[in-house]
Design a protein around this motif. Structure first.
Motif, mmCIF file in Angstrom:
data_model
loop_
_atom_site.group_PDB
_atom_site.id
_atom_site.type_symbol
_atom_site.label_atom_id
_atom_site.label_comp_id
_atom_site.label_asym_id
_atom_site.label_seq_id
_atom_site.Cartn_x
_atom_site.Cartn_y
_atom_site.Cartn_z
ATOM 1 N N PRO A 223 0.799 -1.238 0.000
ATOM 2 C CA PRO A 223 0.000 0.000 0.000
ATOM 3 C C PRO A 223 0.827 1.282 0.000
ATOM 4 O O PRO A 223 0.315 2.353 -0.338
ATOM 5 N N PHE A 224 2.104 1.184 0.395
ATOM 6 C CA PHE A 224 2.965 2.363 0.419
ATOM 7 C C PHE A 224 3.871 2.461 -0.809
ATOM 8 O O PHE A 224 4.669 3.401 -0.909
ATOM 9 N N ASN A 225 3.754 1.524 -1.716
ATOM 10 C CA ASN A 225 4.609 1.531 -2.914
ATOM 11 C C ASN A 225 3.986 2.477 -3.938
ATOM 12 O O ASN A 225 3.411 2.067 -4.943
ATOM 13 N N TYR A 226 4.141 3.769 -3.679
ATOM 14 C CA TYR A 226 3.417 4.775 -4.452
ATOM 15 C C TYR A 226 3.827 4.828 -5.913
ATOM 16 O O TYR A 226 2.984 5.022 -6.790
ATOM 17 N N TYR A 227 5.112 4.673 -6.200
ATOM 18 C CA TYR A 227 5.502 4.779 -7.608
ATOM 19 C C TYR A 227 4.815 3.693 -8.442
ATOM 20 O O TYR A 227 4.301 3.975 -9.531
ATOM 21 N N ALA A 228 4.805 2.473 -7.942
ATOM 22 C CA ALA A 228 4.179 1.374 -8.675
ATOM 23 C C ALA A 228 2.667 1.600 -8.824
ATOM 24 O O ALA A 228 2.106 1.473 -9.921
ATOM 25 N N ILE A 229 2.008 1.945 -7.724
ATOM 26 C CA ILE A 229 0.556 2.138 -7.758
ATOM 27 C C ILE A 229 0.189 3.326 -8.641
ATOM 28 O O ILE A 229 -0.719 3.245 -9.485
ATOM 29 N N LEU A 230 0.890 4.437 -8.449
ATOM 30 C CA LEU A 230 0.550 5.655 -9.194
ATOM 31 C C LEU A 230 0.894 5.549 -10.677
ATOM 32 O O LEU A 230 0.274 6.214 -11.505
ATOM 33 N N THR A 231 1.860 4.719 -11.017
ATOM 34 C CA THR A 231 2.139 4.482 -12.444
ATOM 35 C C THR A 231 0.946 3.811 -13.118
ATOM 36 O O THR A 231 0.557 4.177 -14.236
ATOM 37 N N ILE A 235 -1.452 5.372 -16.058
ATOM 38 C CA ILE A 235 -1.800 4.715 -17.323
ATOM 39 C C ILE A 235 -3.307 4.705 -17.532
ATOM 40 O O ILE A 235 -3.802 4.967 -18.639
ATOM 41 N N ILE A 236 -4.054 4.416 -16.470
ATOM 42 C CA ILE A 236 -5.517 4.365 -16.573
ATOM 43 C C ILE A 236 -6.079 5.726 -16.964
ATOM 44 O O ILE A 236 -6.898 5.841 -17.891
ATOM 45 N N VAL A 237 -5.647 6.782 -16.261
ATOM 46 C CA VAL A 237 -6.149 8.128 -16.565
ATOM 47 C C VAL A 237 -5.689 8.570 -17.952
ATOM 48 O O VAL A 237 -6.464 9.154 -18.723
ATOM 49 N N MET A 238 -4.438 8.287 -18.291
ATOM 50 C CA MET A 238 -3.898 8.649 -19.602
ATOM 51 C C MET A 238 -4.708 8.003 -20.718
ATOM 52 O O MET A 238 -5.031 8.643 -21.730
ATOM 53 N N THR A 239 -5.068 6.736 -20.532
ATOM 54 C CA THR A 239 -5.830 6.018 -21.551
ATOM 55 C C THR A 239 -7.259 6.525 -21.639
ATOM 56 O O THR A 239 -7.804 6.694 -22.739
ATOM 57 N N CYS A 240 -7.882 6.768 -20.482
ATOM 58 C CA CYS A 240 -9.269 7.246 -20.476
ATOM 59 C C CYS A 240 -9.404 8.626 -21.109
ATOM 60 O O CYS A 240 -10.360 8.888 -21.852
ATOM 61 N N LEU A 241 -8.465 9.519 -20.812
ATOM 62 C CA LEU A 241 -8.557 10.904 -21.277
ATOM 63 C C LEU A 241 -7.725 11.190 -22.521
ATOM 64 O O LEU A 241 -7.715 12.322 -23.004
ATOM 65 N N ASN A 242 -7.007 10.161 -23.020
ATOM 66 C CA ASN A 242 -6.168 10.309 -24.222
ATOM 67 C C ASN A 242 -5.176 11.462 -24.052
ATOM 68 O O ASN A 242 -5.108 12.384 -24.861
ATOM 69 N N ILE A 243 -4.388 11.392 -22.969
ATOM 70 C CA ILE A 243 -3.424 12.442 -22.648
ATOM 71 C C ILE A 243 -2.025 11.998 -23.072
ATOM 72 O O ILE A 243 -1.578 10.913 -22.696
ATOM 73 N N ASP A 244 -1.373 12.813 -23.837
ATOM 74 C CA ASP A 244 0.037 12.604 -24.179
ATOM 75 C C ASP A 244 0.734 13.947 -24.162
ATOM 76 O O ASP A 244 0.165 14.966 -24.574
ATOM 77 N N LEU A 534 -5.516 14.325 -9.970
ATOM 78 C CA LEU A 534 -5.599 15.776 -10.125
ATOM 79 C C LEU A 534 -4.473 16.304 -11.010
ATOM 80 O O LEU A 534 -4.693 17.173 -11.867
ATOM 81 N N VAL A 535 -3.272 15.792 -10.794
ATOM 82 C CA VAL A 535 -2.144 16.205 -11.637
ATOM 83 C C VAL A 535 -2.411 15.855 -13.097
ATOM 84 O O VAL A 535 -2.156 16.656 -14.007
ATOM 85 N N MET A 536 -2.946 14.669 -13.336
ATOM 86 C CA MET A 536 -3.251 14.256 -14.706
ATOM 87 C C MET A 536 -4.347 15.116 -15.321
ATOM 88 O O MET A 536 -4.310 15.420 -16.527
ATOM 89 N N LEU A 537 -5.330 15.512 -14.517
ATOM 90 C CA LEU A 537 -6.385 16.378 -15.044
ATOM 91 C C LEU A 537 -5.828 17.737 -15.449
ATOM 92 O O LEU A 537 -6.227 18.302 -16.480
ATOM 93 N N VAL A 538 -4.908 18.258 -14.637
ATOM 94 C CA VAL A 538 -4.268 19.531 -14.992
ATOM 95 C C VAL A 538 -3.466 19.373 -16.284
ATOM 96 O O VAL A 538 -3.538 20.214 -17.188
ATOM 97 N N ILE A 539 -2.689 18.290 -16.374
ATOM 98 C CA ILE A 539 -1.908 18.040 -17.590
ATOM 99 C C ILE A 539 -2.840 17.882 -18.793
ATOM 100 O O ILE A 539 -2.568 18.393 -19.882
#
Length: 553
Positions: A223-231, A235-244, A534-539
């Motif tokens: 649960p504390f392995n933030y880099y792995a979880i947040l990666t 990917i999920i947010v990037m794919t849903c919102l088509n962010i590059d 939130l960071v992904m939404l801003v990006i």
């Protein structure tokens, strides 16, 4: 400098120099004595990877950059003696190639299986089926993501298999090879580092040294392995919102116009242009892949039992991917050859033609891997791990509460410099654990230590930082395999992945600072996930604004 003629000349020079080194080694092999470098354990020990990475970014040429980085390290190791440096280079290159022969064999076998599936018509049939059934680009990305999660028992196997299977689908939906490489690489290691039944769980347990407590620590740290979880969240947010964004945006825009590579360097462009059976079926790809998965997973379990495992968990804890993957893939290759002969997909001579064809496909990956292993070995020999470890020890005073965040950065830096996540947490965990366990060594931890949340946070930060550095490093073996599996020019994959990995790392770093004070996983993890979204939404908003401006222009 980047012309094809210059690149060919560089490769020729590399071969000639290697032959000269072999002759030099033969002439001066006797009377060899171990020399301690004058820069051992100092900041100068980091010079080889710095030179290699810097040259790779400047010249866009990975072979000569790695070679020169190794050469610098060899001169430092032998204190400037040129003859000893050449001998040192050849001996380490040969020992790394020989010591990792199992992985090289796995690469060649997998390349052969890809050639078999192309020749049998399975890849073409699967590509046609996927294009007609997977209607959208996001569907292709989701399929890649899900397959990478399913194959989460080992990152080598994951990167190569996912890339090869999903490449026809990605091509059909105009997904750049850089994006496919990122999807494979960014899913493989984060899934493996959180998968209880995986080679990574076995590696962490082995480093801790206490089998029962080590495995429980691995679970408690998830649960504390933030880099792995947040990666994965990224990917999920990037794919849903088509962010590059960053270089990846350029690659994706060009892929939408039909150019999957963007840069002039495209070593795999004609890799799939080989004769194939027009009567091939989808099962000619699906069944070989299933056989490969069953063969590799079964061999990992078998090797684990042979090494002392007494149940499934301990079998994975005792397995060796270096032994299991070539064994499983070789068995799968034999079975698949029999399958294709029974199916009459190709003649026996055509089956045999796929052996050298598969080897040729993997030559770039094998060459880069051997050089990457060697520069990692030279860097370790110069005492870079000890230098970084000393920094960790010196920070355990006034920065105690912030140490998880600092450890995350140090692990990322060491992983980047050495190109190995396993090597990074193998070095740092025995140092980090006593800092947060009252001086208790890793092997002496007890069940009571599992309630020490700050200890779990720091272990997770070490593991996550190691994966982050591994992701960003051009000399990482898993990064090289992701490039090879997706058939992407290696430096394109590195350049496009770096901004994404750094974005996730920054969010993880901030959350490790917050978590050090709260230390409650059920509160901290949702905060981390929400902050990443939130960071992904801003990006995404900035990205959308850039798209509108570009359309106007």
């Amino acid at each position: 400098m980047n012309s094809p003629r210059m690149r060919r000349f560089g490769k020729l020079l590399l071969v000639v120099f290697a032959l000269a080194c072999v002759l030099t080694t033969a002439a001066f092999a006797e009377g060899d004595a171990e020399v301690v470098s004058a820069v051992h354990g100092t900041i100068a020990s980091l010079l080889p990877p710095v030179v290699a990475i810097g040259l790779a970014l400047i010249t866009k040429e990975v072979y000569s950059s790695l070679f020169l980085g190794i050469l610098v390290g060899c001169f430092l190791q032998v204190n400037g003696n040129p003859i000893d440096a050449f001998q040192f280079f050849v001996s380490h290159l040969c020992s790394n190639a020989g010591g990792n022969m199992g992985i090289l064999m796995f690469l060649v076998i997998l390349g052969t299986m890809v050639a078999l599936m192309i020749r049998a018509g399975g890849s073409k049939a699967y590509g046609d089926w996927a294009v007609s059934h997977i209607k959208t680009k996001s569907g292709a990305l989701w399929s890649t993501f899900i397959l990478a999660i399913v194959l989460g028992v080992d990152d080598y196997f994951n990167n190569l298999t996912t890339g090869n299977v999903m490449r026809p689908v990605a091509d059909g939906h105009h997904i750049s090879r850089a994006k496919l490489s990122y999807m494979c690489d960014a899913t493989a290691a984060p899934v493996c580092i959180m998968m209880p039944v995986s080679s990574w769980a076995a590696a962490v347990t082995g480093v801790i040294g206490n089998e029962e407590v080590g495995f429980q620590i691995f679970l408690r740290a998830i649960p504390f392995n933030y880099y792995a979880i947040l990666t994965l969240v990224f990917i999920i947010v990037m794919t849903c919102l088509n962010i590059d964004y960053g270089p990846m945006r350029t690659h994706e825009l060009n892929a939408a116009k039909g150019d999957l590579y963007t840069t002039p360097e495209r070593p795999f462009e004609n890799a799939a242009e080989m004769k194939f059976n027009p009567d091939g079926k989808v099962i000619d790809l699906v069944i070989p892949v299933i056989i490969l998965i069953i063969g590799c997973v079964s061999s990992m379990i078998y090797v684990g039992f042979q090494n002392g495992g007494h149940d499934l968990i301990t079998a994975f804890a005792n397995t060796s991917a270096f032994d299991a993957l070539p064994l499983g893939s070789l068995i799968a290759l034999i079975i698949n050859m029999i399958y294709f002969m029974v199916r009459r997909s190709m003649k026996f001579t055509e089956l045999m033609d796929c052996l050298p064809e598969g080897f040729k496909q993997m030559v770039p990956a094998i060459l880069i891997l051997c050089l990457a292993w060697t520069i990692g070995d030279v860097t370790k020999g110069l005492g870079a791990p000890e230098f970084v470890a000393g920094i960790v020890k010196n920070l355990s005073g006034s920065l105690y509460a912030l140490l998880p965040a600092v450890v995350f950065i140090i692990a990322a830096f060491l992983g980047f410099a050495t190109g190995t996540s396993w090597g990074t947490f193998s070095i740092l965990l025995p140092i980090v654990i006593p800092v947060f366990s009252g001086g208790t060594p890793a092997v002496d931890l007890t069940v009571g230590d599992l309630n020490n949340n700050l200890l779990m946070i720091s272990i997770a930060a070490t593991l996550g930082g190691a994966v982050m550095g591994d992701h960003c490093s051009p000399i990482s073996d898993t990064t090289i395999m992701a490039s090879s599996g997706a058939q992407c020019y290696h430096l394109n994959h590195v350049a496009t992945q770096l901004p994404y990995a750094v974005t996730v790392a920054v969010v993880a770093f901030v959350n490790y600072i917050i978590t050090a004070f709260i230390q409650v996983p059920f509160i901290c993890l949702p905060i981390a996930i929400v902050s990443m979204v939130l960071v992904m939404l801003v990006i995404g908003k900035v990205n959308h604004s850039m798209n509108r401006h570009s359309q106007r222009d």
